[in-house]
Design a protein around this motif. Structure first.
Motif, PDB file in Angstrom:
ATOM      1  N   ARG A   1       0.858  -1.221  -0.010  1.00 32.95           N
ATOM      2  CA  ARG A   1      -0.077   0.095  -0.151  1.00 32.95           C
ATOM      3  C   ARG A   1       0.956   1.171   0.048  1.00 32.95           C
ATOM      4  NH1 ARG A   1      -3.066  -1.133   5.397  1.00 32.95           N
ATOM      5  NH2 ARG A   1      -2.803  -3.200   4.772  1.00 32.95           N
ATOM      6  N   PRO A   2       0.408   2.369  -0.525  1.00 34.58           N
ATOM      7  CA  PRO A   2       1.498   3.444  -0.416  1.00 34.58           C
ATOM      8  C   PRO A   2       1.973   3.988   0.852  1.00 34.58           C
ATOM      9  CG  PRO A   2      -0.515   4.059  -1.849  1.00 34.58           C
ATOM     10  CD  PRO A   2      -0.920   2.670  -1.023  1.00 34.58           C
ATOM     11  N   ALA A   3       3.261   4.022   1.040  1.00 33.21           N
ATOM     12  CA  ALA A   3       4.028   4.092   1.982  1.00 33.21           C
ATOM     13  C   ALA A   3       5.239   5.329   1.874  1.00 33.21           C
ATOM     14  CB  ALA A   3       4.559   2.873   2.771  1.00 33.21           C
ATOM     15  N   THR A   4       5.314   6.062   2.952  1.00 34.26           N
ATOM     16  CA  THR A   4       6.369   7.287   2.604  1.00 34.26           C
ATOM     17  C   THR A   4       7.699   6.410   2.468  1.00 34.26           C
ATOM     18  OG1 THR A   4       5.101   8.692   4.130  1.00 34.26           O
ATOM     19  CG2 THR A   4       7.467   8.935   3.847  1.00 34.26           C
ATOM     20  N   VAL A   5       8.408   6.941   1.338  1.00 31.89           N
ATOM     21  CA  VAL A   5       9.672   6.277   1.043  1.00 31.89           C
ATOM     22  C   VAL A   5      10.805   6.774   1.735  1.00 31.89           C
ATOM     23  CG1 VAL A   5       9.979   7.706  -1.002  1.00 31.89           C
ATOM     24  CG2 VAL A   5      10.949   5.294  -1.010  1.00 31.89           C
ATOM     25  N   ARG A   6      10.920   8.027   2.253  1.00 32.32           N
ATOM     26  CA  ARG A   6      12.028   8.404   2.751  1.00 32.32           C
ATOM     27  C   ARG A   6      12.104   8.030   4.236  1.00 32.32           C
ATOM     28  NH1 ARG A   6      13.501  14.842   1.369  1.00 32.32           N
ATOM     29  NH2 ARG A   6      15.376  14.240   2.570  1.00 32.32           N
ATOM     30  N   GLY A   7      13.218   7.816   4.814  1.00 31.73           N
ATOM     31  CA  GLY A   7      13.512   7.341   6.192  1.00 31.73           C
ATOM     32  C   GLY A   7      14.708   7.443   6.590  1.00 31.73           C
ATOM     33  N   ASP A   8      15.066   7.057   7.807  1.00 34.79           N
ATOM     34  CA  ASP A   8      16.497   7.319   8.612  1.00 34.79           C
ATOM     35  C   ASP A   8      17.141   5.849   8.445  1.00 34.79           C
ATOM     36  OD1 ASP A   8      15.147   5.928  10.419  1.00 34.79           O
ATOM     37  OD2 ASP A   8      15.042   7.346  11.840  1.00 34.79           O
ATOM     38  N   SER A   9      17.038   4.965   7.759  1.00 32.78           N
ATOM     39  CA  SER A   9      17.593   3.852   7.788  1.00 32.78           C
ATOM     40  C   SER A   9      17.978   3.497   6.405  1.00 32.78           C
ATOM     41  CB  SER A   9      16.948   2.599   8.422  1.00 32.78           C
ATOM     42  OG  SER A   9      15.780   2.322   7.573  1.00 32.78           O
ATOM     43  N   LEU A  10      18.901   2.529   5.969  1.00 38.95           N
ATOM     44  CA  LEU A  10      19.585   2.221   4.764  1.00 38.95           C
ATOM     45  C   LEU A  10      18.396   1.009   4.274  1.00 38.95           C
ATOM     46  CD1 LEU A  10      21.328   2.004   2.339  1.00 38.95           C
ATOM     47  CD2 LEU A  10      22.919   0.504   3.630  1.00 38.95           C
ATOM     48  N   ILE A  11      17.868   1.192   3.018  1.00 36.01           N
ATOM     49  CA  ILE A  11      17.334  -0.088   2.616  1.00 36.01           C
ATOM     50  C   ILE A  11      18.052  -0.362   1.230  1.00 36.01           C
ATOM     51  CG2 ILE A  11      15.485  -1.088   1.199  1.00 36.01           C
ATOM     52  CD1 ILE A  11      13.527   0.470   3.063  1.00 36.01           C
ATOM     53  N   ASP A  12      18.858  -1.530   1.099  1.00 36.11           N
ATOM     54  CA  ASP A  12      19.506  -1.956  -0.098  1.00 36.11           C
ATOM     55  C   ASP A  12      19.324  -3.330  -0.279  1.00 36.11           C
ATOM     56  OD1 ASP A  12      21.115  -2.154  -2.158  1.00 36.11           O
ATOM     57  OD2 ASP A  12      23.007  -1.443  -1.084  1.00 36.11           O
ATOM     58  N   ASN A  13      18.057  -3.750  -0.596  1.00 36.46           N
ATOM     59  CA  ASN A  13      17.625  -5.146  -0.329  1.00 36.46           C
ATOM     60  C   ASN A  13      16.744  -5.340  -1.953  1.00 36.46           C
ATOM     61  OD1 ASN A  13      17.600  -3.943   2.307  1.00 36.46           O
ATOM     62  ND2 ASN A  13      18.038  -6.166   2.577  1.00 36.46           N
ATOM     63  N   VAL A  14      16.876  -6.784  -2.223  1.00 32.85           N
ATOM     64  CA  VAL A  14      15.970  -7.255  -3.629  1.00 32.85           C
ATOM     65  C   VAL A  14      14.876  -7.916  -2.885  1.00 32.85           C
ATOM     66  CG1 VAL A  14      17.112  -9.461  -3.669  1.00 32.85           C
ATOM     67  CG2 VAL A  14      16.326  -8.225  -5.777  1.00 32.85           C
ATOM     68  N   TYR A  15      13.657  -7.573  -3.695  1.00 35.54           N
ATOM     69  CA  TYR A  15      12.351  -8.279  -3.617  1.00 35.54           C
ATOM     70  C   TYR A  15      12.108  -9.252  -4.818  1.00 35.54           C
ATOM     71  CZ  TYR A  15      11.494  -4.585  -0.039  1.00 35.54           C
ATOM     72  OH  TYR A  15      11.141  -3.785   0.816  1.00 35.54           O
ATOM     73  N   GLY A  16      11.561 -10.368  -4.364  1.00 32.27           N
ATOM     74  CA  GLY A  16      11.461 -11.602  -5.281  1.00 32.27           C
ATOM     75  C   GLY A  16      10.044 -11.610  -5.581  1.00 32.27           C
ATOM     76  N   GLY A  17       9.761 -12.216  -6.538  1.00 29.98           N
ATOM     77  CA  GLY A  17       8.165 -12.222  -7.178  1.00 29.98           C
ATOM     78  C   GLY A  17       7.577 -10.933  -7.260  1.00 29.98           C
ATOM     79  N   TRP A  18       8.427 -10.011  -7.871  1.00 36.84           N
ATOM     80  CA  TRP A  18       7.797  -8.631  -7.899  1.00 36.84           C
ATOM     81  C   TRP A  18       6.746  -8.696  -9.363  1.00 36.84           C
ATOM     82  CZ3 TRP A  18      10.126  -4.952 -11.986  1.00 36.84           C
ATOM     83  CH2 TRP A  18       9.274  -3.606 -11.864  1.00 36.84           C
ATOM     84  N   GLY A  19       5.818  -7.892  -8.838  1.00 38.53           N
ATOM     85  CA  GLY A  19       4.650  -7.980  -9.766  1.00 38.53           C
ATOM     86  C   GLY A  19       4.963  -7.250 -11.253  1.00 38.53           C
ATOM     87  N   GLY A  20       5.907  -6.427 -11.483  1.00 36.37           N
ATOM     88  CA  GLY A  20       6.505  -5.906 -12.473  1.00 36.37           C
ATOM     89  C   GLY A  20       6.046  -4.238 -12.724  1.00 36.37           C
ATOM     90  N   VAL A  21       5.298  -3.743 -11.775  1.00 34.53           N
ATOM     91  CA  VAL A  21       4.907  -2.322 -11.518  1.00 34.53           C
ATOM     92  C   VAL A  21       5.033  -1.628 -10.264  1.00 34.53           C
ATOM     93  CG1 VAL A  21       2.828  -0.879 -11.662  1.00 34.53           C
ATOM     94  CG2 VAL A  21       2.855  -3.108 -13.119  1.00 34.53           C
TER      95      VAL A  21
END
Length: 284
Positions: free
Chosen positions: A184-204
């Protein structure tokens, strides 16, 4: 809509703008650093190969460590190579990068990018042909940097997330909402690092900004989405890729037969804004 390219700097995108407003992070004037670009291609593999070492076809290979003091090879060769512009006009471009084969990657290949812009979207396709006489491992991706303000939200669907080791290799699979619920729409800015891959992505993936602009990223040939969100930054990356990091050492890398071609495409579209869409588009 305007896109500006730099074939000489990794076949990269310098900027993508709408009425002068940046849709992707703009490259600083005069920079020659591919990591400062608005987007760059990933070929013939995406993300990291552990220690620059892999085995394929019963032989061991070592790649150069191409990312400063980072212990792994990253993102292939295309982003650090000069591409040749074979054909361009006001709304399209065709770029070429050729690798003749070397000790680290002995398979010769030809990579191509085809780009086209309209008043409402930029489409980019990446192709790689195995020009050798034996099968080669292959992976593709794009690395766009999206602009983020405090109100920017992100939404996409995925099946799972891979948590990473301190040196950013996948360590274990986890539920997709472990680092935030992007379903669901969530704020993207934050104070921690995300550098991760998501599997089974829907393509959008959908990005909505505080200025009323909504961007939709769609991709084909990309079952994975790598998300890079540095802490407290004005940008983040959504990288459609064909495999997870270090896939070549984990049995998850595709093999390309001699003469065969692999493809991946990405479109960044203006889905909705608070004013009428512009009527023109150009590539420079």
């Amino acid at each position: 809509m305007e896109a500006a390219l730099s074939p000489a700097i990794g076949g990269s995108l310098l900027r993508l703008t709408l009425d002068g407003a940046d849709l992707l992070r703009r490259a600083p004037e005069g920079t020659d650093d591919p990591l400062a670009m608005a987007s760059f291609p990933l070929v013939p593999y995406a993300n990291r190969i552990a220690d620059g070492h892999f085995a394929f076809g019963g032989q061991d290979y070592r790649l150069p460590l191409n990312f400063g003091d980072h212990p792994h090879s990253i993102h292939g060769f295309g982003w650090q190579a000069a591409w040749t512009a074979k054909a361009t006009d006001g709304t399209s471009a065709h770029l070429i990068h050729e690798h003749e084969g070397d000790a680290g990657w002995p398979w010769p290949y030809r990579a191509e990018q085809q780009m086209a812009i309209t008043p409402s979207d930029l489409s980019m396709s990446l192709f790689v042909e195995n020009r050798g006489d034996r099968p080669m491992p292959v992976g593709l991706g794009f690395h766009p940097y999206f602009v983020a303000d405090d109100a920017t939200t992100l939404r996409f669907d995925a099946r799972s997330l891979w948590l990473s080791t301190p040196d950013m290799l996948p360590e274990r699979e986890a539920p997709a909402d472990t680092l935030g619920d992007w379903s669901r729409p969530a704020t993207v800015r934050g104070d921690s690092l995300i550098d991760n891959v998501y599997g089974g992505w829907g393509g959008v993936a959908t990005v909505e900004r505080g200025d009323g602009l909504r961007l939709t990223l769609t991709a084909t040939g990309a079952d994975w989405l790598h998300v890079y969100r540095p802490p407290d930054a004005g940008f983040f990356c959504l990288e459609p890729v064909s495999h997870m990091p270090d896939a070549i050492n984990r049995g998850g890398m595709a093999t390309l037969a001699p003469g065969a071609v692999a493809r991946l495409s990405m479109t960044v579209a203006i889905d909705e804004i608070d004013q009428a869409l512009p009527k023109s588009a150009s590539i420079a």
